[in-house]
Each structure stands twice: as C-alpha cells, then as structure tokens.
Design a protein around this motif. Structure first.
Motif, PDB file in Angstrom:
ATOM      1  N   LYS A  44       0.759  -1.446   0.012  1.00  0.00           N
ATOM      2  CA  LYS A  44       0.063   0.119  -0.343  1.00  0.00           C
ATOM      3  C   LYS A  44       0.862   0.947   0.030  1.00  0.00           C
ATOM      4  O   LYS A  44       2.214   1.566   1.189  1.00  0.00           O
ATOM      5  N   LYS A  45       0.648   1.876  -0.714  1.00  0.00           N
ATOM      6  CA  LYS A  45       1.772   3.489  -1.109  1.00  0.00           C
ATOM      7  C   LYS A  45      -0.125   4.638  -1.075  1.00  0.00           C
ATOM      8  O   LYS A  45      -1.458   4.150  -2.108  1.00  0.00           O
ATOM      9  N   GLU A  46       0.074   5.860  -0.970  1.00  0.00           N
ATOM     10  CA  GLU A  46      -0.483   6.850  -0.929  1.00  0.00           C
ATOM     11  C   GLU A  46      -2.049   6.596  -0.299  1.00  0.00           C
ATOM     12  O   GLU A  46      -2.633   7.179  -0.326  1.00  0.00           O
ATOM     13  N   GLY A  47      -1.914   5.584   0.305  1.00  0.00           N
ATOM     14  CA  GLY A  47      -3.373   5.596   0.877  1.00  0.00           C
ATOM     15  C   GLY A  47      -4.472   4.671   0.142  1.00  0.00           C
ATOM     16  O   GLY A  47      -5.222   4.259   0.712  1.00  0.00           O
ATOM     17  N   ARG A  48      -3.672   4.235  -0.401  1.00  0.00           N
ATOM     18  CA  ARG A  48      -4.454   3.273  -1.673  1.00  0.00           C
ATOM     19  C   ARG A  48      -5.050   2.275  -1.511  1.00  0.00           C
ATOM     20  O   ARG A  48      -4.285   1.305  -1.235  1.00  0.00           O
ATOM     21  N   SER A  49      -6.462   2.201  -1.423  1.00  0.00           N
ATOM     22  CA  SER A  49      -7.400   1.317  -1.186  1.00  0.00           C
ATOM     23  C   SER A  49      -7.250   0.064  -2.070  1.00  0.00           C
ATOM     24  O   SER A  49      -6.813  -0.315  -3.449  1.00  0.00           O
ATOM     25  N   ILE A  50      -7.273  -1.434  -2.202  1.00  0.00           N
ATOM     26  CA  ILE A  50      -7.496  -2.194  -3.069  1.00  0.00           C
ATOM     27  C   ILE A  50      -8.750  -1.916  -3.796  1.00  0.00           C
ATOM     28  O   ILE A  50      -9.691  -1.632  -3.646  1.00  0.00           O
ATOM     29  N   LYS A  51      -8.307  -1.719  -5.448  1.00  0.00           N
ATOM     30  CA  LYS A  51      -9.456  -1.864  -6.587  1.00  0.00           C
ATOM     31  C   LYS A  51     -10.148  -3.225  -6.678  1.00  0.00           C
ATOM     32  O   LYS A  51     -11.190  -3.469  -6.276  1.00  0.00           O
ATOM     33  N   ASN A  52      -9.232  -3.698  -6.926  1.00  0.00           N
ATOM     34  CA  ASN A  52      -9.653  -5.596  -7.608  1.00  0.00           C
ATOM     35  C   ASN A  52      -8.625  -6.673  -7.067  1.00  0.00           C
ATOM     36  O   ASN A  52      -7.769  -5.992  -7.445  1.00  0.00           O
ATOM     37  N   ILE A  53      -9.371  -7.599  -6.577  1.00  0.00           N
ATOM     38  CA  ILE A  53      -8.376  -8.655  -6.695  1.00  0.00           C
ATOM     39  C   ILE A  53      -9.786 -10.104  -6.948  1.00  0.00           C
ATOM     40  O   ILE A  53     -10.508  -9.243  -6.642  1.00  0.00           O
ATOM     41  N   LYS A  54      -8.050 -10.724  -7.186  1.00  0.00           N
ATOM     42  CA  LYS A  54      -9.389 -12.519  -8.290  1.00  0.00           C
ATOM     43  C   LYS A  54      -7.917 -12.658  -7.168  1.00  0.00           C
ATOM     44  O   LYS A  54      -6.885 -13.066  -7.047  1.00  0.00           O
ATOM     45  N   ILE A  55      -8.943 -14.201  -6.647  1.00  0.00           N
ATOM     46  CA  ILE A  55      -8.189 -15.202  -6.553  1.00  0.00           C
ATOM     47  C   ILE A  55      -8.316 -16.759  -6.658  1.00  0.00           C
ATOM     48  O   ILE A  55      -9.409 -16.810  -7.392  1.00  0.00           O
ATOM     49  N   ARG A  56      -7.355 -17.558  -6.622  1.00  0.00           N
ATOM     50  CA  ARG A  56      -7.648 -18.887  -7.555  1.00  0.00           C
ATOM     51  C   ARG A  56      -7.560 -20.184  -6.249  1.00  0.00           C
ATOM     52  O   ARG A  56      -6.646 -20.014  -6.186  1.00  0.00           O
ATOM     53  N   PHE A  57      -8.465 -20.552  -5.183  1.00  0.00           N
ATOM     54  CA  PHE A  57      -8.230 -21.748  -4.136  1.00  0.00           C
ATOM     55  C   PHE A  57      -8.101 -23.013  -4.996  1.00  0.00           C
ATOM     56  O   PHE A  57      -8.501 -22.833  -5.658  1.00  0.00           O
ATOM     57  N   ILE A  58      -6.828 -22.848  -5.289  1.00  0.00           N
ATOM     58  CA  ILE A  58      -6.030 -24.559  -5.342  1.00  0.00           C
ATOM     59  C   ILE A  58      -5.514 -25.613  -4.456  1.00  0.00           C
ATOM     60  O   ILE A  58      -5.969 -26.415  -4.913  1.00  0.00           O
ATOM     61  N   HIS A  59      -4.976 -25.421  -3.292  1.00  0.00           N
ATOM     62  CA  HIS A  59      -5.322 -26.374  -2.372  1.00  0.00           C
ATOM     63  C   HIS A  59      -5.675 -26.086  -0.689  1.00  0.00           C
ATOM     64  O   HIS A  59      -5.510 -24.533  -0.390  1.00  0.00           O
ATOM     65  N   GLU A  60      -6.346 -26.790  -0.175  1.00  0.00           N
ATOM     66  CA  GLU A  60      -6.627 -26.537   1.497  1.00  0.00           C
ATOM     67  C   GLU A  60      -5.279 -26.649   2.003  1.00  0.00           C
ATOM     68  O   GLU A  60      -4.915 -27.445   2.165  1.00  0.00           O
ATOM     69  N   ILE A  61      -5.899 -25.801   2.955  1.00  0.00           N
ATOM     70  CA  ILE A  61      -4.709 -25.532   4.360  1.00  0.00           C
ATOM     71  C   ILE A  61      -5.607 -26.014   5.796  1.00  0.00           C
ATOM     72  O   ILE A  61      -6.381 -25.672   6.483  1.00  0.00           O
ATOM     73  N   ASP A  62      -5.393 -27.555   6.107  1.00  0.00           N
ATOM     74  CA  ASP A  62      -5.563 -28.168   6.947  1.00  0.00           C
ATOM     75  C   ASP A  62      -4.824 -27.884   8.646  1.00  0.00           C
ATOM     76  O   ASP A  62      -4.220 -26.830   8.410  1.00  0.00           O
ATOM     77  N   HIS A  63      -5.467 -28.503   8.890  1.00  0.00           N
ATOM     78  CA  HIS A  63      -5.412 -28.237  10.253  1.00  0.00           C
ATOM     79  C   HIS A  63      -4.103 -28.501  11.216  1.00  0.00           C
ATOM     80  O   HIS A  63      -3.861 -27.999  12.219  1.00  0.00           O
ATOM     81  N   THR A  64      -3.061 -28.792  10.378  1.00  0.00           N
ATOM     82  CA  THR A  64      -2.058 -29.701  10.629  1.00  0.00           C
ATOM     83  C   THR A  64      -1.032 -28.533  10.193  1.00  0.00           C
ATOM     84  O   THR A  64       0.185 -28.348  11.138  1.00  0.00           O
ATOM     85  N   LYS A  65      -0.943 -27.539   9.967  1.00  0.00           N
ATOM     86  CA  LYS A  65      -0.599 -26.486   9.229  1.00  0.00           C
ATOM     87  C   LYS A  65      -0.015 -25.008  10.701  1.00  0.00           C
ATOM     88  O   LYS A  65      -1.261 -24.603  11.142  1.00  0.00           O
ATOM     89  N   GLN A  66       0.102 -24.884  10.849  1.00  0.00           N
ATOM     90  CA  GLN A  66       0.775 -23.564  11.995  1.00  0.00           C
ATOM     91  C   GLN A  66       1.141 -22.052  11.748  1.00  0.00           C
ATOM     92  O   GLN A  66       1.320 -20.932  11.702  1.00  0.00           O
ATOM     93  N   SER A  67       1.545 -22.027   9.866  1.00  0.00           N
ATOM     94  CA  SER A  67       2.342 -20.779   9.103  1.00  0.00           C
ATOM     95  C   SER A  67       1.821 -21.042   7.388  1.00  0.00           C
ATOM     96  O   SER A  67       1.512 -22.283   7.192  1.00  0.00           O
ATOM     97  N   VAL A  68       1.690 -20.231   7.290  1.00  0.00           N
ATOM     98  CA  VAL A  68       1.826 -20.265   5.218  1.00  0.00           C
ATOM     99  C   VAL A  68       2.657 -19.027   4.999  1.00  0.00           C
ATOM    100  O   VAL A  68       3.087 -17.740   6.098  1.00  0.00           O
TER     101      VAL A  68
END
Length: 243
Positions: free
Chosen positions: A188-212
């Motif tokens: 983020k620069k000059e206070g600009r917020s997100i205009k557009n966001i696209k996402i593709r979900f590829i794999h689930e993050i299961d409960h065994t993970k502590q961080s990504v």
C-alpha cells in the motif's frame, strides 16, 4: 431469482480506519451464497446427506468505495447457472449512498464419496432459477492465474484456531484476509486501497499447518500474489490498487 439482505456494518466488519475490510466483503458473499442455497432447499445439511458439497474455486471482487461502520448496506446475490461441475454466482453491494462493490465467483460441485469433482446433479440444479446478468465483461473463470511466482517481497502468516472452519480447513474468506494483510503491510502506497482482487483457491490449508507465507511480484502495475509454503501453492491472486 435474486436474493437480497440488509446489513448494518458493525465493529467486526471493519479495519482500524473504520472502513469495510476485504475479508468481511468476501464473508458477506459467502454467507449470501449459503443463505440462497438454504432458502431454495439446497443448503449445506441437504447436500451433506446426499454426499456432495460446493467448493469455492475462483472469486473476483471490485470496490467502488469502502463504506464506514454503521452504514446500512444491501447485499444481493444470484446464480447465473451451471456448466457441468461448475456453478457461477454474482454479488452486488450498495446502499442509499451509492454502489460499494461487485463480485463474481465460480464454485465446484464435489462428490464426497468419490472424492472428486462431479457434474451438478439434476435434482440440485432444478431447485435454482437463473439470472443472466453479469458484473464483469470478462469471466473470472477465464482469468489467466499467475501460478507460482518468485516473490519480490514475502511475509509469514501465523494460523490461528479460529481460522479453521467446521471442515478443519482454513476458510476461504481467511485467504482474502492474508492477502489484505500482505497488501497493507508491504504494498500500500499513498493510502490507496484495493480496487480489484482476484483469487484462485488451489489447495486447502488443513489444521496441521501452523503458518503459511504470502508474497507478491509486480508486473505492469498489477501485483501477482501467492499463498504458499515450501511444498504447496495454496492460492494465487491478483491485486490492483485504486487509482
């Protein structure tokens, strides 16, 4: 058929600037999809009895502005229909003060017993009525996702107990929170917020993970983003800041 609900933006919907968060917007969309399917008799409990479920595959959100706490908003969703194992859904948020955000998503129909995506069953499809109206000229399903990138900048994200849903996986809306954190901490620069966001979900993050980890690579004014660890790409995304 379009489904609409009203909501007053509350304390847990906003960021520290009292503005609606991207993650909350994604949550509104997910909750509206669940509300719609429940209303027509194809809710989560019905699907589980049939051994099937919907998984969110792709999502696009575009913001016209960010409303503040206490603004009363209207959230609308509708189904555009099915194509084999995919469901297409649109969203729109506005208020008496004008347009706020629009969205589009692709869902995958999944057979829990066979452990694979499956053609949408006729008994489910006939419960829906469809609207042809689209929010975007380009289909989110046709977006050429970036895949694995070589991040210019990265940051670690610790996973919390409440990030995991009833299926034991990190909820899709939390992925948007990861990207929102990445953006505001490193881009983020000059206070600009997100205009557009696209996402593709590829794999689930299961409960065994502590961080990504999250990271971005800039190309032609667009930020290509990953949620990943050493062995797995969990999601890829694209962020465009406000003008």
């Amino acid at each position: 058929m379009k489904i609409e609900k009203s909501h007053k933006i509350g304390f847990f919907d906003i960021d520290h600037q009292f503005k609606l968060s991207v993650q909350s917007t994604a949550r509104f969309f997910q909750e509206m999809a669940m509300f719609h399917t429940t209303e027509i008799g194809a809710g989560h409990d019905v699907l589980l009895k049939k051994g099937v479920i919907w998984f969110l595959y792709r999502l696009e959100i575009e913001f016209f502005r960010y409303p503040l706490m206490d603004e009363k908003i209207n959230i609308t969703t509708w189904s555009r229909g099915f194509k084999r194992y995919k469901g297409f859904r649109e969203y729109f948020i506005d208020s008496s003060l004008g347009k706020i955000a629009k969205g589009s998503s692709v869902w995958l129909f999944f057979d829990l017993n066979r452990r694979r995506i499956s053609k949408v069953r006729d008994e489910i499809a006939r419960l829906y009525t469809f609207e042809g109206e689209k929010n975007f000229d380009k289909e989110i399903d046709d977006w050429p996702a970036c895949g694995r990138i070589r991040p210019e900048q990265e940051m670690d994200i610790s996973l919390r107990y409440l990030d995991f849903d009833m299926n034991g996986h990190v909820n899709n809306t939390i992925y948007l929170g990861f990207l929102e954190t990445l953006y505001h901490r490193t881009i983020k620069k000059e206070g600009r917020s997100i205009k557009n966001i696209k996402i593709r979900f590829i794999h689930e993050i299961d409960h065994t993970k502590q961080s990504v980890r999250t990271g971005w690579q800039k190309e032609n004014g667009v930020y290509h983003c990953n949620i990943f660890d050493d062995s797995t790409l969990y999601a890829d995304a694209e962020i465009i800041p406000m003008d």
